[in-house]
Design an enzyme around this catalytic site. Sequence first.
Site, short mmCIF file in Angstrom:
data_model
loop_
_atom_site.label_atom_id
_atom_site.label_comp_id
_atom_site.label_asym_id
_atom_site.label_seq_id
_atom_site.Cartn_x
_atom_site.Cartn_y
_atom_site.Cartn_z
N SER A 17 0.82 -1.22 0.00
CA SER A 17 0.00 0.00 0.00
C SER A 17 0.85 1.27 0.00
CB SER A 17 -0.90 0.01 1.23
OG SER A 17 -1.53 1.27 1.34
N SER A 19 -0.76 4.14 0.79
CA SER A 19 -1.56 5.06 1.62
C SER A 19 -0.73 5.75 2.71
CB SER A 19 -2.76 4.33 2.24
OG SER A 19 -3.69 4.02 1.23
N THR A 64 -8.90 -2.52 3.99
CA THR A 64 -8.85 -3.05 2.63
C THR A 64 -9.08 -4.56 2.67
OG1 THR A 64 -7.62 -3.04 0.55
CG2 THR A 64 -6.30 -3.28 2.56
N LYS A 68 -13.19 -5.52 4.50
CA LYS A 68 -14.19 -4.46 4.29
C LYS A 68 -15.59 -4.88 4.72
CE LYS A 68 -11.96 -1.84 0.60
NZ LYS A 68 -12.09 -1.28 -0.75
N GLY A 129 -16.89 -6.30 -14.10
CA GLY A 129 -16.37 -6.91 -12.87
C GLY A 129 -17.24 -6.47 -11.72
N GLY A 132 -15.75 -6.79 -4.85
CA GLY A 132 -15.98 -5.85 -3.75
C GLY A 132 -15.91 -4.39 -4.17
N ALA A 133 -14.96 -4.04 -5.04
CA ALA A 133 -14.80 -2.63 -5.42
C ALA A 133 -16.01 -2.15 -6.21
CB ALA A 133 -13.52 -2.46 -6.23
N TYR A 227 -4.35 0.68 -10.74
CA TYR A 227 -3.59 1.94 -10.62
C TYR A 227 -2.59 2.19 -11.73
CZ TYR A 227 -4.67 0.48 -5.81
OH TYR A 227 -5.27 -0.01 -4.69
P1 NAP Z 1 -12.41 -8.82 -5.89
O1 NAP Z 1 -13.48 -8.56 -4.90
O2 NAP Z 1 -11.45 -9.92 -5.68
O3 NAP Z 1 -13.16 -9.04 -7.32
C1 NAP Z 1 -12.44 -9.47 -8.45
C2 NAP Z 1 -13.27 -9.28 -9.70
O4 NAP Z 1 -12.46 -9.62 -10.83
C3 NAP Z 1 -14.51 -10.17 -9.78
O5 NAP Z 1 -15.50 -9.51 -10.52
C4 NAP Z 1 -13.97 -11.39 -10.54
O6 NAP Z 1 -14.96 -12.11 -11.22
C5 NAP Z 1 -13.08 -10.70 -11.54
N1 NAP Z 1 -12.05 -11.62 -12.03
C6 NAP Z 1 -10.97 -12.07 -11.36
N2 NAP Z 1 -10.24 -12.90 -12.16
C7 NAP Z 1 -10.89 -12.96 -13.35
C8 NAP Z 1 -10.63 -13.63 -14.59
N3 NAP Z 1 -9.55 -14.39 -14.77
N4 NAP Z 1 -11.51 -13.45 -15.60
C9 NAP Z 1 -12.60 -12.66 -15.45
N5 NAP Z 1 -12.90 -12.00 -14.31
C10 NAP Z 1 -12.05 -12.14 -13.27
O7 NAP Z 1 -11.52 -7.51 -6.12
P2 NAP Z 1 -11.95 -5.98 -5.92
O8 NAP Z 1 -11.66 -5.55 -4.53
O9 NAP Z 1 -13.33 -5.81 -6.45
O10 NAP Z 1 -10.87 -5.22 -6.85
C11 NAP Z 1 -11.00 -5.27 -8.26
C12 NAP Z 1 -9.90 -4.39 -8.87
O11 NAP Z 1 -10.12 -3.03 -8.52
C13 NAP Z 1 -8.50 -4.76 -8.39
O12 NAP Z 1 -7.63 -4.71 -9.51
C14 NAP Z 1 -8.14 -3.64 -7.42
O13 NAP Z 1 -6.76 -3.35 -7.43
C15 NAP Z 1 -8.91 -2.47 -8.01
N6 NAP Z 1 -9.26 -1.46 -7.00
C16 NAP Z 1 -8.84 -0.19 -7.19
C17 NAP Z 1 -9.18 0.78 -6.28
C18 NAP Z 1 -8.70 2.20 -6.48
O14 NAP Z 1 -8.77 3.00 -5.54
N7 NAP Z 1 -8.26 2.54 -7.68
C19 NAP Z 1 -9.95 0.46 -5.13
C20 NAP Z 1 -10.37 -0.86 -4.97
C21 NAP Z 1 -10.02 -1.82 -5.92
P3 NAP Z 1 -15.71 -13.38 -10.52
O15 NAP Z 1 -16.77 -12.78 -9.65
O16 NAP Z 1 -16.25 -14.14 -11.67
O17 NAP Z 1 -14.66 -14.13 -9.74
#
Ligand code: NAP
Length: 281
Positions: A17, A19, A64, A68, A129, A132-133, A227
């Site tokens: 992180s 942060s 995080t 969460k 997608g 969680g985010a 990012y």
């Molecule tokens: P998460 O809860 O683990 O969710 C992962 C997502 O990606 C799910 O929709 C999952 O689909 C999909 N996925 C994973 N592997 C896949 C694959 N091989 N093919 C297709 N879909 C796939 O993660 P999250 O917390 O939502 O985070 C998602 C992204 O957002 C991460 O890259 C994270 O770094 C980024 N993020 C950025 C910020 C920011 O401030 N910029 C904040 C939070 C998160 P399934 O449901 O089918 O498994």
Amino acid sequence: MTATIRYGLLGWPVKQSVSPQMQGTGFRALGIDASYELLPIEPEHFDQRIPELIRDGFAGWNITIPHKGPMLRHLDEIDPVAAQAESVNTVCNRDGRLHGWSTDGFGLERAVNEAFNVKIAGGTFVFWGTGGAARATATHFAHHGARSLTLVNRTVAKAEALGESISRFAPDCELRILSPADDDALRGTFADCSAIIQSSSVGMDGTSLSIPAALLAAGMNVMDMIYKQTPLLKAAAQLGCNTADGRAMLLYQGVKSFEIWTGRDAPVDAMRAALDTALDA
Ligand code: NAP
């Protein structure tokens, strides 16, 4: 002499992180004597650590992955949108009573506005997608008047569950649930939306393409929550799309946390510079 105010980030893992650099710079810029510590907590130890943080005098913290959702059961008060999304990333300790918010949606809203000059109210958005985010941010978008949301996910049942949750409190928000294989429906939706939000974790490895390039066309607004520059952003830019990575979302979720904790306007430029320095190191 007053003691340093303690803040931190709870997660597992948290070592990657940036942060601490961003929040630490913000505190210094305003002359606030505060620290921001990384607090790695294994899931099995999470429940016992919360009372310890209160006892140790932490004034607040970010949360995080994977905490969460579990944080909710420790809160005395929760922001209604965070409750709806079942996701909390910011906690304030007020005399031992814990108040929780999710600032991810605010972060994405500001990022989309800054990058594309797009407002959430009345807008139409695709979330590619629904982990969680997306849960936290799409819920925020619906709550703030998005006209339509298209939720696309590999596991369609998860997109449906998010859609059901949103439709319960935002019945006027038009919802569409699609699979990544629904080419024709996706093409029509992409051609007619305010912004496409890549919210899956695909592309973090720097090589995998999340959204097929065939769905993209010049002039579309494409944001990737990741990012860094992803294959999606490279392909989208080559096709003439407007593109932005997830840095501004990260910045503004942190800005909102800072303002909740301190009650003061965050020094956004200083925090952005610290974030850029840390991410580019
Ligand atoms: P998460 O809860 O683990 O969710 C992962 C997502 O990606 C799910 O929709 C999952 O689909 C999909 N996925 C994973 N592997 C896949 C694959 N091989 N093919 C297709 N879909 C796939 O993660 P999250 O917390 O939502 O985070 C998602 C992204 O957002 C991460 O890259 C994270 O770094 C980024 N993020 C950025 C910020 C920011 O401030 N910029 C904040 C939070 C998160 P399934 O449901 O089918 O498994």
